[in-house]
Scaffold this active site. Structure first.
Site, PDB file in Angstrom:
ATOM      1  N   HIS A  58       0.820  -1.214   0.000  1.00 46.97           N
ATOM      2  CA  HIS A  58       0.000   0.000   0.000  1.00 46.97           C
ATOM      3  C   HIS A  58       0.854   1.265   0.000  1.00 46.97           C
ATOM      4  O   HIS A  58       2.065   1.247   0.242  1.00 46.97           O
ATOM      5  CB  HIS A  58      -0.971   0.002   1.190  1.00 46.97           C
ATOM      6  CG  HIS A  58      -0.313   0.068   2.541  1.00 46.97           C
ATOM      7  ND1 HIS A  58      -0.016   1.249   3.170  1.00 46.97           N
ATOM      8  CD2 HIS A  58       0.068  -0.916   3.390  1.00 46.97           C
ATOM      9  CE1 HIS A  58       0.525   1.004   4.352  1.00 46.97           C
ATOM     10  NE2 HIS A  58       0.590  -0.309   4.507  1.00 46.97           N
ATOM     11  N   CYS A  86       2.114  -5.091   7.062  1.00 46.66           N
ATOM     12  CA  CYS A  86       1.912  -4.797   5.639  1.00 46.66           C
ATOM     13  C   CYS A  86       3.141  -4.080   5.076  1.00 46.66           C
ATOM     14  O   CYS A  86       4.028  -3.659   5.808  1.00 46.66           O
ATOM     15  CB  CYS A  86       0.670  -3.954   5.448  1.00 46.66           C
ATOM     16  SG  CYS A  86      -0.861  -4.860   5.809  1.00 46.66           S
TER      17      CYS A  86
END
Length: 546
Positions: free
Chosen positions: A446, A465
């Site tokens: 992301h 992440c």
């Protein structure tokens, strides 16, 4: 227990019956059956019933012929096993010297057909084991890392080709054919050979202990040791001037104690390769990296060769590789180009997992539902201290069914099953886009508003992440390369939160390397941020049980 004992007693009886029933060697059997089995072939056939499917298949392609009757074949195999140290494996695991002795005993005056058959099967078992270890690794990564999610997709062994290699005594060729056929593996092997040679030459000197950093421009005796240390690994070339051959030149040799610009450049190169802040100052962290002894670097190369054997099989032409410990994403595009970017990965206590999946879609202008661990450990303490945190971060409070709740009516000491969701926008923790791929850890690639973290050399700051620098360029490449006919900037400018599927899935691999071999052969040793190397090395050095 009784059944196993009965089978053990039955095998010699079966062998005896088969040998009595077997015709004299060379005698033809019934018409159409060809040459009858020899006593040794019959013995091998009887023993194979208790062996693995793979070993049975190996002898099937040989027509049950023995593979190891010739002492020269066994000697050549033993010599080839000794070369496995070049792959970071331990030759003694395969007991090459015991193979030579075992053949001598089985085929000597005191040997018999059953001993010869058992030896033949054992030698073939060793061969297949060595080939599998070279091809897909000695260890099962699931035993080392419980979060491992990368399937080992090595192709089956070509047993017919390996049978021919035995007959022709071409063992090193057989080994070469099963090694991972990718350049990074060969670079690691070359690096291992180089560092083993450095070890034979005595390694490198440790830097003297000192209370303060060594800085460019200083004149100090420790600089001499620093020069020698960097020259050993090729960071700094030593230049010697032979004044005897050029007596007419009065050259003033530079002071080796002076920390000059050339030495500073070499230190900066070393720091960059070891993911240290490249400031040219030899402080505590740089000194620690310089003082790692050569035998530990050899072990680091060995265990990363094992990791390479786990991964480097059946890779597609185009895929995304996330190098966790190297903080880098590489997108191998269909046209052969490679797009690379810096990444931020999980903190040591919130590790980014190793996995293999496929990118299916992305979320534009994403909201962020705060995961339970982050909610419990990070967000709730901030909310309890200052309820205004929710408004500043644009976080909405939701009940279990998704119904909005009034933050003032929630008991934040015992909030129950509330969900916190951050609204889309520039300050959203996921930035402007999240790239999704199925996995059990709920991790993804992301964007991030915290762009300053990409300037750091070591970037383990996330909650698992992966944040990607230049992610919008990356997403547009994914759109273009998969024929998705989308414009990422236009999608973002719409202001809408939406999921956008790729027209074709893109494979993605998240993997952990603590050594990187660059295209020029230079080795970069990375800090073991997740403390995984020690357990892997311990398992890799554990002797095989035969």
């Amino acid at each position: 227990m009784h059944a196993r004992a009965d089978r053990t007693l039955l095998i010699p009886l079966l062998l005896a019956l088969l040998m009595l029933a077997a015709p004299v060697s060379g005698q033809q059997g019934q018409e159409g059956q060809g040459e009858a089995a020899s006593p040794l072939e019959a013995a091998i056939t009887a023993l194979l019933a208790e062996e693995s499917d793979e070993l049975q298949a190996f002898y099937a392609v040989r027509g049950q012929r023995p593979a190891w009757t010739d002492s020269r074949t066994v000697t050549a195999f033993a010599a080839a096993l000794h070369t496995l140290d070049g792959d970071g494996l331990i030759p003694e695991d395969y007991r090459p010297d015991a193979l030579v002795a075992g053949h001598r005993q089985a085929h000597g005056k005191e040997g018999n057909v059953e001993q010869q058959a058992r030896f033949d099967l054992h030698a073939s078992r060793v061969l297949l084991t060595a080939l599998r270890h070279l091809q897909r690794g000695k260890l099962d990564p699931h035993d080392i890392d419980p979060d491992w999610e990368v399937p080992i997709a090595a192709p089956p062994l070509d047993l017919a080709a390996h049978s021919r290699a035995v007959d022709a005594q071409r063992f090193e060729q057989a080994f070469a054919e099963v090694r991972p056929g990718y350049a990074p593996y060969e670079r690691l092997r070359t690096g291992l050979a180089r560092y083993r040679n450095l070890e034979r030459l005595g390694g490198w000197p440790g830097l003297p202990a000192r209370d303060r950093a060594l800085r460019p421009g200083e004149i100090d005796d420790d600089v001499v040791v620093l020069r020698e240390r960097l020259s050993v690994i090729g960071e700094l070339e030593l230049v010697a001037v032979d004044g005897v051959n050029v007596p007419e030149l009065e050259l003033e040799a530079p002071d080796p104690r002076h920390y000059d610009e050339r030495l500073e450049a070499a230190v900066r190169r070393f720091q960059r390769r070891h993911l240290l802040e490249a400031d040219g100052i030899v402080g505590a962290r740089t000194r620690a990296a310089l003082d790692v002894p050569v035998d530990e670097r050899i072990d680091q190369l060995r265990l990363n060769l094992e990791r390479a054997r786990w991964l480097l099989h059946g890779l597609p032409d185009s895929f995304v590789l996330v190098d966790i410990a190297g903080y880098q994403l590489s997108y191998f595009r269909p046209d052969g180009e490679i797009w690379r970017s810096r990444i931020v990965v999980g903190r040591p206590y919130r590790r980014t997992p190793s996995l293999r999946s496929e990118i299916t879609h992305l979320t534009v202008n994403p909201t962020w539902t705060i995961p339970p661990t982050i909610l419990r450990e990070d967000v709730l303490p901030a909310v309890r201290q200052d309820l205004g945190y929710l408004w500043r971060e644009r976080i909405q409070v939701l009940g279990p069914s998704g119904t909005p709740l009034d933050p003032w009516e929630v008991d934040w000491e015992r909030p129950g099953n509330v969900m916190l969701r951050q609204a889309p926008g520039p300050q959203n923790a996921l930035g402007q886009v999240a790239i999704r791929f199925p996995n059990d850890h709920m991790v993804y690639l992301h964007d991030t508003p915290a762009q300053g973290l990409f300037a750091r050399e070591q970037r383990a700051f996330s909650s698992g992440c992966i944040r990607v620098q230049g992610v919008l360029e990356f997403v547009q490449l994914l759109f273009d390369d998969t024929g998705s006919d989308r414009d990422i900037q236009a999608l973002i400018d719409s202001g809408q939160t939406r999921n956008v599927r790729l027209a074709e899935r893109v494979p993605v691999i998240l993997h952990y390397w603590t050594v990187h071999a660059a295209e020029d052969g230079e080795l970069a040793f990375r800090p073991d941020i997740y403390q995984r190397d020690e357990a892997l090395l311990h398992a890799l050095d554990r002797p095989l049980a035969w």
